[in-house]
Design a protein around this motif. Structure first.
Motif, PDB file in Angstrom:
ATOM      1  N   MET A 195      -1.336  -1.217  -8.759  1.00  0.00           N
ATOM      2  CA  MET A 195       0.058  -1.342  -8.311  1.00  0.00           C
ATOM      3  C   MET A 195       0.314  -0.461  -7.088  1.00  0.00           C
ATOM      4  O   MET A 195       1.065  -0.831  -6.183  1.00  0.00           O
ATOM      5  CB  MET A 195       0.999  -0.945  -9.453  1.00  0.00           C
ATOM      6  CG  MET A 195       2.439  -1.287  -9.212  1.00  0.00           C
ATOM      7  SD  MET A 195       2.766  -3.053  -9.394  1.00  0.00           S
ATOM      8  CE  MET A 195       4.510  -3.123  -8.976  1.00  0.00           C
ATOM      9  N   LEU A 196      -0.336   0.715  -7.048  1.00  0.00           N
ATOM     10  CA  LEU A 196      -0.164   1.614  -5.912  1.00  0.00           C
ATOM     11  C   LEU A 196      -0.951   1.134  -4.696  1.00  0.00           C
ATOM     12  O   LEU A 196      -0.561   1.391  -3.554  1.00  0.00           O
ATOM     13  CB  LEU A 196      -0.598   3.033  -6.298  1.00  0.00           C
ATOM     14  CG  LEU A 196       0.203   3.707  -7.414  1.00  0.00           C
ATOM     15  CD1 LEU A 196      -0.369   5.080  -7.728  1.00  0.00           C
ATOM     16  CD2 LEU A 196       1.676   3.815  -7.042  1.00  0.00           C
ATOM     17  N   ALA A 197      -2.059   0.431  -4.943  1.00  0.00           N
ATOM     18  CA  ALA A 197      -2.895  -0.057  -3.842  1.00  0.00           C
ATOM     19  C   ALA A 197      -2.270  -1.246  -3.140  1.00  0.00           C
ATOM     20  O   ALA A 197      -2.538  -1.495  -1.952  1.00  0.00           O
ATOM     21  CB  ALA A 197      -4.282  -0.436  -4.372  1.00  0.00           C
ATOM     22  N   ALA A 198      -1.427  -1.994  -3.839  1.00  0.00           N
ATOM     23  CA  ALA A 198      -0.936  -3.268  -3.318  1.00  0.00           C
ATOM     24  C   ALA A 198      -0.099  -3.142  -2.041  1.00  0.00           C
ATOM     25  O   ALA A 198      -0.355  -3.866  -1.070  1.00  0.00           O
ATOM     26  CB  ALA A 198      -0.158  -4.011  -4.409  1.00  0.00           C
ATOM     27  N   PRO A 199       0.917  -2.260  -1.976  1.00  0.00           N
ATOM     28  CA  PRO A 199       1.713  -2.196  -0.731  1.00  0.00           C
ATOM     29  C   PRO A 199       0.863  -1.847   0.488  1.00  0.00           C
ATOM     30  O   PRO A 199       1.047  -2.432   1.564  1.00  0.00           O
ATOM     31  CB  PRO A 199       2.752  -1.110  -1.031  1.00  0.00           C
ATOM     32  CG  PRO A 199       2.865  -1.090  -2.520  1.00  0.00           C
ATOM     33  CD  PRO A 199       1.485  -1.369  -3.020  1.00  0.00           C
ATOM     34  N   GLY A 200      -0.064  -0.914   0.325  1.00  0.00           N
ATOM     35  CA  GLY A 200      -0.940  -0.556   1.435  1.00  0.00           C
ATOM     36  C   GLY A 200      -1.815  -1.705   1.873  1.00  0.00           C
ATOM     37  O   GLY A 200      -2.089  -1.876   3.073  1.00  0.00           O
ATOM     38  N   SER A 201      -2.242  -2.514   0.894  1.00  0.00           N
ATOM     39  CA  SER A 201      -3.082  -3.666   1.241  1.00  0.00           C
ATOM     40  C   SER A 201      -2.296  -4.689   2.054  1.00  0.00           C
ATOM     41  O   SER A 201      -2.861  -5.361   2.926  1.00  0.00           O
ATOM     42  CB  SER A 201      -3.663  -4.311  -0.023  1.00  0.00           C
ATOM     43  OG  SER A 201      -2.682  -5.031  -0.755  1.00  0.00           O
ATOM     44  N   VAL A 202      -1.005  -4.807   1.795  1.00  0.00           N
ATOM     45  CA  VAL A 202      -0.159  -5.730   2.568  1.00  0.00           C
ATOM     46  C   VAL A 202      -0.103  -5.293   4.036  1.00  0.00           C
ATOM     47  O   VAL A 202      -0.276  -6.112   4.950  1.00  0.00           O
ATOM     48  CB  VAL A 202       1.260  -5.812   1.968  1.00  0.00           C
ATOM     49  CG1 VAL A 202       2.208  -6.551   2.906  1.00  0.00           C
ATOM     50  CG2 VAL A 202       1.221  -6.494   0.603  1.00  0.00           C
ATOM     51  N   ILE A 203       0.129  -4.001   4.264  1.00  0.00           N
ATOM     52  CA  ILE A 203       0.213  -3.495   5.637  1.00  0.00           C
ATOM     53  C   ILE A 203      -1.140  -3.618   6.338  1.00  0.00           C
ATOM     54  O   ILE A 203      -1.209  -4.040   7.509  1.00  0.00           O
ATOM     55  CB  ILE A 203       0.704  -2.031   5.649  1.00  0.00           C
ATOM     56  CG1 ILE A 203       2.136  -1.948   5.071  1.00  0.00           C
ATOM     57  CG2 ILE A 203       0.654  -1.467   7.057  1.00  0.00           C
ATOM     58  CD1 ILE A 203       3.166  -2.743   5.841  1.00  0.00           C
ATOM     59  N   ARG A 204      -2.241  -3.291   5.645  1.00  0.00           N
ATOM     60  CA  ARG A 204      -3.572  -3.433   6.246  1.00  0.00           C
ATOM     61  C   ARG A 204      -3.852  -4.891   6.593  1.00  0.00           C
ATOM     62  O   ARG A 204      -4.458  -5.200   7.619  1.00  0.00           O
ATOM     63  CB  ARG A 204      -4.671  -2.936   5.290  1.00  0.00           C
ATOM     64  CG  ARG A 204      -4.714  -1.455   5.099  1.00  0.00           C
ATOM     65  CD  ARG A 204      -6.067  -0.958   4.623  1.00  0.00           C
ATOM     66  NE  ARG A 204      -6.652  -1.744   3.555  1.00  0.00           N
ATOM     67  CZ  ARG A 204      -6.301  -1.665   2.273  1.00  0.00           C
ATOM     68  NH1 ARG A 204      -5.330  -0.845   1.912  1.00  0.00           N
ATOM     69  NH2 ARG A 204      -6.912  -2.403   1.364  1.00  0.00           N
TER      70      ARG A 204
END
Length: 289
Positions: free
Chosen positions: A80-89
């Motif tokens: 869940m914490l990895a998901a927002p960063g993956s969107v920006i990347r």
């Protein structure tokens, strides 16, 4: 002649500094990012494959597979914490400055969090259930409790029970659906990732952390959301009960809500045509910018 949108024909890969992100791409036009939910055997393709033929007539559809669900490379972070960063990347890797987003359940929460933190990156936002908090109904909902039970002891019977909690019409739970979900959900790495989110210990830790944290939860910050928003919900949702919509409906500044009858958690699947019609009307409307 239109090329058939198969898994293989739409699958793409994007190398990033935190591993390979896999996604499906279909159509041309303004970019539309589709973010999947959580649960045993979930993928972005399984959430949205039925909607791509219609949506891709209007948009360049990008179905991102979150890390930790068995398709994109996992990271060391909680899924869940990895998901927002993956969107920006993902957006940076494709050179996309601004995008409209459709998020199912967890994907809707991720899309909302990205829009709160990066208001310039998200144009319009469509969510499918899941966003908000329980007001009248006990939490977690029936579907989440069944998900916890499956994660603790993954049996075929528990998977079937959980799948039935996701839909209004039990005929939606076919042998084909059960088989493809079972294969993905019992993959050792995917199951380990799911236990980070939905084991009883993980849920207890999350509840304790939220109770002791000085950081407000995302649903308490919805009054700051700049994105024009359409919330879609199944009236008979047993995973995220419909009273959860009250906080976002009241506090998001520019929000519309569409409730679909005879429909569970998977609105985009169970009320496919009606949902697509409502979403396209919202995303293509002249005043939506």
């Amino acid at each position: 002649m239109t090329t058939e949108l198969t898994y293989e024909s739409t699958l793409r890969e994007l190398a990033t500094d935190k591993g390979v992100l896999r996604y499906h791409e279909a159509g041309e036009g303004p970019p539309l990012l589709l973010l999947h939910g959580s649960g045993p055997g979930v993928t972005g393709w399984r959430n949205f494959r039925g909607n791509l033929p219609v949506l891709s007539q209007h948009f360049r559809c990008l179905v991102l597979e979150f890390p930790g669900f068995g398709v994109s490379d996992p990271t060391d972070e909680h899924p869940m914490l990895a998901a927002p960063g993956s969107v920006i990347r993902f957006l940076d890797g494709l050179g996309i400055d601004r995008v409209d987003v459709i998020g199912n359940s967890m994907g809707g929460i991720v899309g909302t969090n990205v829009a709160l933190a990066n208001p310039e990156r998200i144009g319009r936002l469509v969510t499918v259930g899941g966003v908000g908090r329980n007001i009248f109904s006990p939490g977690p909902g029936e579907g989440i409790r069944l998900l916890m039970e499956f994660t603790e002891e993954p049996t075929r019977e528990r998977l079937i029970q959980w799948l039935h909690s996701m839909v209004y019409d039990p005929k939606m739970v076919t042998e084909e659906l059960i088989e493809e979900r079972w294969e993905q959900a019992t993959d050792p790495a995917t199951l380990a990732s799911a236990r980070k989110m939905y084991s009883k210990a993980a849920m207890a830790f999350t509840a304790k952390f939220q109770a002791e944290s000085d950081t407000p939860p995302y649903w308490a910050m919805l009054h700051k959301l700049k994105a024009r928003t359409l919330i879609t919900w199944g009236r008979d949702d047993r995973v995220s009960p419909m009273d959860m919509v009250l906080v976002p409906m009241r506090t998001i500044p520019d929000v519309e809500v569409h409730i679909f009858p005879n429909c569970g958690h998977w609105v985009m699947i169970e009320q496919k045509e009606a949902w697509e019609h409502a979403v396209l009307a919202f995303l293509t409307r002249k005043d939506a910018s």
